[in-house]
Enzyme design. Sequence first.
Site, PDB file in Angstrom:
ATOM      1  N   GLN A  71      18.663  17.711  12.505  1.00  0.00           N
ATOM      2  CA  GLN A  71      18.026  19.007  12.719  1.00  0.00           C
ATOM      3  C   GLN A  71      17.319  19.043  14.066  1.00  0.00           C
ATOM      4  OE1 GLN A  71      15.294  19.971   9.591  1.00  0.00           O
ATOM      5  NE2 GLN A  71      14.642  21.887  10.491  1.00  0.00           N
ATOM      6  N   GLY A  72      17.794  19.884  14.989  1.00  0.00           N
ATOM      7  CA  GLY A  72      17.219  19.985  16.320  1.00  0.00           C
ATOM      8  C   GLY A  72      16.243  21.145  16.437  1.00  0.00           C
ATOM      9  N   TYR A  73      15.060  20.974  15.835  1.00  0.00           N
ATOM     10  CA  TYR A  73      14.028  22.017  15.885  1.00  0.00           C
ATOM     11  C   TYR A  73      12.864  21.605  16.797  1.00  0.00           C
ATOM     12  CZ  TYR A  73      15.716  25.127  12.104  1.00  0.00           C
ATOM     13  OH  TYR A  73      16.412  26.026  11.346  1.00  0.00           O
ATOM     14  N   SER A  74      12.101  20.601  16.372  1.00  0.00           N
ATOM     15  CA  SER A  74      10.856  20.236  17.051  1.00  0.00           C
ATOM     16  C   SER A  74      11.104  19.753  18.474  1.00  0.00           C
ATOM     17  CB  SER A  74      10.131  19.139  16.270  1.00  0.00           C
ATOM     18  OG  SER A  74       9.723  19.611  15.004  1.00  0.00           O
ATOM     19  N   GLU A  85      14.344  24.082   2.329  1.00  0.00           N
ATOM     20  CA  GLU A  85      13.945  22.690   2.566  1.00  0.00           C
ATOM     21  C   GLU A  85      13.300  22.039   1.352  1.00  0.00           C
ATOM     22  OE1 GLU A  85      12.139  20.153   6.285  1.00  0.00           O
ATOM     23  OE2 GLU A  85      11.632  22.261   6.111  1.00  0.00           O
TER      24      GLU A  85
END
Length: 382
Positions: free
Chosen positions: A115-118, A234
Amino acid sequence: MDFGFADEDEEFRVEARAWLSAHAENGQDRRVWERTLGKSGWIGLGWPEGGYGNRTGTLTQQVAWAEEYARSSAPPRSGHIGENLLAPTLIAHGTDTQKSRFLPAIAAGDELWCQGYSEPGAGSDLAGVRTVAVREADGYRITGQKIWTSLAHEADWCFVLARTEAGSRRHHGLSFLLVPMDQPGRVEVRPIRQLTGTSEFNEVFFDGALARGEHLVGGEGGGWSVAMSLLGFERGVSTLAQQVGFARELGRVVEAAVASGAVLDPVVRDRIVRQWAELRTMRWNALRTLGRAGDAGAPSVAKLLWGGWHQRLGELAMSVRGAAAAVGPVDWSPSVSYELDMLQHLFLFSRADTIYGGSDQVQRTIIAERVLGLPREPKGVV
């Protein structure tokens, strides 16, 4: 648990026991295990029927599977992000082509996701994303950095929240892109060594990485809506399985308290009973909210409950052992990385529980604004 696949289930159990026996000594080959699960259709029980290679189960069956999986001490899952986060998002927002391309590979355990969020400047405040994606003839070229990316060192793909509109701010101008990780010189993964000495989290650097045009989910500029939808997935059935693991950890803490004699202290006994009672409360709250749609505060309440509880359990684990808690299981030397026993690992890793997955402060803000209707926190110019 009967899904109507008795023969296949027995075949799976035999194969699972053989796998566990073969990998007990040399660690877990997580990718092989995902494919073992996928071969018998155990990935994607919560998805609708769609010919993706998964078997479907009722909500009750999903809970039973998740809890029994946890109770059996089966290997940790590396396909969780693809199965429980990306897949429901594609089912809700993806095109038929995207579903046909990615869901069967997830169901088979053949492709793992991260997951490329933060980002370094946009962790809890996700709308501060600065990673840029520039549209070109063959898709989007992505440049930027992501951080705290779980299992990026194992993943084949990453879903990335990036800014596709130059000059846009906050939640405007963001897009949700599916990016292959195997792009030498354009995608670099750097493991982050943690207090525990392990590296589940990573930094990921994109230097002109390509996401093809057909791998844009929700349309250009629709990334914020898709990203928020994903976060809603989530915390679901997996929360109940997580609590099974918590109960096992609590049992080990009680054993340590008995072994050290700390259980004779009435204050320690009170802390143990409080942990047990709070864990039961978390379970009933999870069951109460399971499958409920439109409850904006439920995921935040759940995160606040388990994050603080698990952190307090880690503190209790050290307290009941006294001075012995500071001594590692093997002699330390400068040439050998330090080792931790299970309870020491619990204490150190749980320090992050109130930060990752949305810090306690962020969860309280969500509850205040979206549930209680309090004035929104100023976040600068929109």
